[in-house]
Design a protein around this motif. Sequence first.
Motif, PDB file in Angstrom:
ATOM      1  N   SER A   1      41.921  34.205  29.453  1.00  0.00           N
ATOM      2  CA  SER A   1      41.873  32.787  29.803  1.00  0.00           C
ATOM      3  C   SER A   1      41.944  32.008  28.512  1.00  0.00           C
TER       4      SER A   1
ATOM      5  N   ALA B   1      44.297  36.541  34.499  1.00  0.00           N
ATOM      6  CA  ALA B   1      44.889  35.710  35.541  1.00  0.00           C
ATOM      7  C   ALA B   1      46.343  35.374  35.227  1.00  0.00           C
TER       8      ALA B   1
ATOM      9  N   PHE C   1      41.412  33.647  38.836  1.00  0.00           N
ATOM     10  CA  PHE C   1      42.303  34.504  39.594  1.00  0.00           C
ATOM     11  C   PHE C   1      42.784  35.712  38.787  1.00  0.00           C
ATOM     12  N   GLN C   2      41.864  36.341  38.040  1.00  0.00           N
ATOM     13  CA  GLN C   2      42.184  37.617  37.428  1.00  0.00           C
ATOM     14  C   GLN C   2      42.579  38.579  38.537  1.00  0.00           C
ATOM     15  N   THR C   3      43.584  39.387  38.289  1.00  0.00           N
ATOM     16  CA  THR C   3      44.082  40.203  39.393  1.00  0.00           C
ATOM     17  C   THR C   3      44.644  41.545  38.954  1.00  0.00           C
TER      18      THR C   3
ATOM     19  N   GLY D   1      49.296  38.490  36.132  1.00  0.00           N
ATOM     20  CA  GLY D   1      47.972  39.028  35.892  1.00  0.00           C
ATOM     21  C   GLY D   1      48.061  40.520  35.637  1.00  0.00           C
TER      22      GLY D   1
END
Length: 428
Positions: free
Chosen positions: A54, A164, A275-277, A303
């Motif tokens: 981020s 993210a 929204f880390q994915t 991500g």
Amino acid sequence: MQRNVVNIIGAGLAGCEAALQLAEQGVKVNLFEAKPLWFSPAHSKPNFAEIVCSNSLKSTATTTASGTLKNELDILGCKLLKIARDVSVPAGSALAVDRDEFSARVTSAVRSNKNITVIDKIVTELDPEDITIVCAGPVCHDALAESLSKITGESSLHFFDAAAPIITAECIDFSRAFFGARYGKGDADYLNCPMNKEEYLVFYNALVTAERAVDKVGGVFEGCMPVEVMASRGVDALRFGPLRPVGFRDAGKPYAVLQLRRENAEGTLYNLVGFQTNLKFGEQKRVFSLIPALKNIEIVRYGVMHRNTFINAPVALNADLRLKNAPNIFIAGQLCGVEGYVESIATGLLAAVNAKKLLNNTPVMPPPEETVLGALIKYITTDNADFQPMNANFGILPMIDGVKKSDRKQAYYDRSDVAMRKWAKNLC
């Protein structure tokens, strides 16, 4: 053995802060950086201090632990925080940076310093006789991790971390989004993407059934959880997390709200907050396009999930960040068991302070536990049977008695300020 030189391994946040601190004190530094010879799974650009997950360095407010830690670092003359403020982008009460500009400025500061010699090398072995600060990051080279394991006598622990996606501003349907900060805190720096109940349930069902890049993930760190893992905990989990629909004035009553934050100063890129994915790339585009404002989503950086390594700090580290089995070797950054960008910078600064004292054969005094930095160091180096990386937070500080709950956070900040200024004077 080089007693007049400090070796630093890794030109990330901790390594660059440590190098600049020591160089300012007249100490010669050899800074070893694996890039561009080798890139970890989390890094892709050649400059130093690359920020991955981020672009936010979290809150600057005096009623937060992150703001308190920043104040402590300012007292200690932190180099990277100054650069971060110079390249900041609007983010309400948070300190967010233009990642590329931040990295470029740090790289320039390091490379132009006459006391720092940058050496492009993949370090695979540590010499216990040399004064060394290992800041190789949470995704360090396997050979270096193995060398650390041999020295400490402990197997390296690990967890999985996720980043993210970043999208273009052009792809956003601004007619379905609005600017504003939750509860009016700070300026309207966040772009909010609301969903009604029907839209949210369509998105949610697609998210929890989407195909993941890693089928089985163990040891996920709670502070950086993939959004699909959080969603799997219940249909409303996201609505109590990154999609909570509260705190917005004049926005009607949305059922869920995704926040976007500027990724660069120009405002051409946005980061999906929280929204880390771990979804496959194609699935990210398919699922996130179900959010109405992102129906035409254009992802410029997908991500990703990668293994993060950290040592068993309570067993392996002293309170001065030196290895118990190799007292000339310091560990700093996320490798030592802290979580967060500012926390990594802080441990790099502290390792530099203690390395200088080791060079001068002067006694080391850890920061007072009334400070966030001191409490954090105490936490990671104190016996803990189920050790996990720790962020800056007020919960690790000694309690303050006789203060109203509503005033307690500011009291923590004020007490920390006094304690850190007193400790800093004793460094001279």
